[in-house]
Write an enzyme that holds these catalytic residues in place. Structure first.
Site, short mmCIF file in Angstrom:
data_model
loop_
_atom_site.label_atom_id
_atom_site.label_comp_id
_atom_site.label_asym_id
_atom_site.label_seq_id
_atom_site.Cartn_x
_atom_site.Cartn_y
_atom_site.Cartn_z
N HIS A 178 -5.98 14.80 -17.48
CA HIS A 178 -6.31 15.87 -18.43
C HIS A 178 -6.80 17.14 -17.71
O HIS A 178 -7.31 17.08 -16.60
CB HIS A 178 -7.38 15.40 -19.42
CG HIS A 178 -8.70 15.08 -18.77
ND1 HIS A 178 -9.61 16.05 -18.42
CD2 HIS A 178 -9.26 13.90 -18.42
CE1 HIS A 178 -10.67 15.49 -17.87
NE2 HIS A 178 -10.48 14.18 -17.86
N GLU A 229 -11.82 7.21 -19.32
CA GLU A 229 -12.44 7.47 -18.02
C GLU A 229 -13.43 6.35 -17.68
O GLU A 229 -13.85 5.59 -18.55
CB GLU A 229 -13.14 8.84 -18.08
CG GLU A 229 -13.86 9.28 -16.81
CD GLU A 229 -12.96 9.30 -15.58
OE1 GLU A 229 -12.62 8.21 -15.08
OE2 GLU A 229 -12.64 10.40 -15.09
#
EC number: 5.4.2.11
Length: 253
Positions: free
Chosen positions: A11, A89
């Site tokens: 991202h 994450e």
């Protein structure tokens, strides 16, 4: 002979990346720079005329929005998207929300270095008194997780251990069946996939830091082994900087 292509993208920069804060499972928004990175990456995919049959992402908006941008710019918004917490994450536990200076002041620089650079040493857990405990652990997006699945902190080893089963059971069979796959996720969950594909050592994967917003292309054989090194998509300058940055990460600082 190449039989499959896989595209992955980390991202774009988030607001918490910008502030140098440990983000983990906190649902930070993309920064302006991050939104631009996503657009640049999307344009690179469009220019390469790459099409997708199915996409995978996490349940965190910085990755989802990066994926949306790619699908929008490439006019593929109809392509099915699978969202899973397994591509989230790494969970930074008690460090979540702290910037690096605050963390060093609180825990000491040596300890912080161990947490950041060790493959299997997790940070301190996020307890119920933590500022973000309720907003993360009690969020309804995780309501379906078993108690033992919901982390309070993770090492990179832990992150890979929960991401890889999803790769093996869901993504890999799709690629082998001829589906063209895009994964938009996070630095550490993508590291797990790269480590698996390339057979990298624990130490080598710790030194690899994937650039934000730049699509990574793998050409894979029928056993999903890379036939060429990972390739970055983008204009020459962007790709050169990304390759230099990745190469420099393996050298002593």
């Amino acid at each position: 002979m190449t039989t499959h292509r896989l595209v992955m993208v980390r991202h774009g920069e988030s607001l918490w990346n910008q502030e140098n804060r440990f983000c983990g499972w906190f649902d930070a928004e993309l920064s302006e720079k991050g939104a631009e990175e996503a657009k640049r990456g999307a344009t690179a995919i469009k220019d390469a005329k790459i099409e997708f049959d199915i996409c995978y992402t996490s349940v965190l908006k910085r990755a989802i929005r990066t994926l949306w941008t790619i699908l929008d710019v490439t006019d593929q918004m109809w392509v099915p998207v699978v969202r899973t917490w397994r591509l989230n994450e790494r969970h930074y536990g008690g460090l979540t929300g702290l910037n690096k200076a605050e963390t060093a002041a609180k825990h000491g620089e040596e300890q912080v270095k161990i947490w950041r650079r060790s493959f299997d040493t997790p940070p301190p857990p996020m307890d119920e008194k933590h500022n973000y405990y309720t907003s993360i652990s009690k969020d309804r997006r995780y309501a379906g997780l078993k108690p033992e699945e919901l982390p309070t902190c993770e090492s990179l080893k832990d992150t890979i251990a929960r991401a890889l089963p999803f790769w093996n059971e869901e993504i890999a069979p799709k690629i082998k069946a001829g589906q063209r796959v895009l994964i938009a996720a996070h630095g550490n969950s993508l590291r797990g996939i790269v480590k698996h594909l390339e057979g990298m050592s624990d130490q080598a994967i710790m030194e690899l830091n994937l650039p934000t917003g730049i699509p990574i292309v793998y050409e894979l054989d029928q056993n999903l082994k890379p036939t060429k090194p990972m390739r970055f998509l983008g204009d020459e300058e962007t790709v050169r900087k990304a390759m230099e940055a990745v190469a420099a990460q393996g050298k002593a600082k």
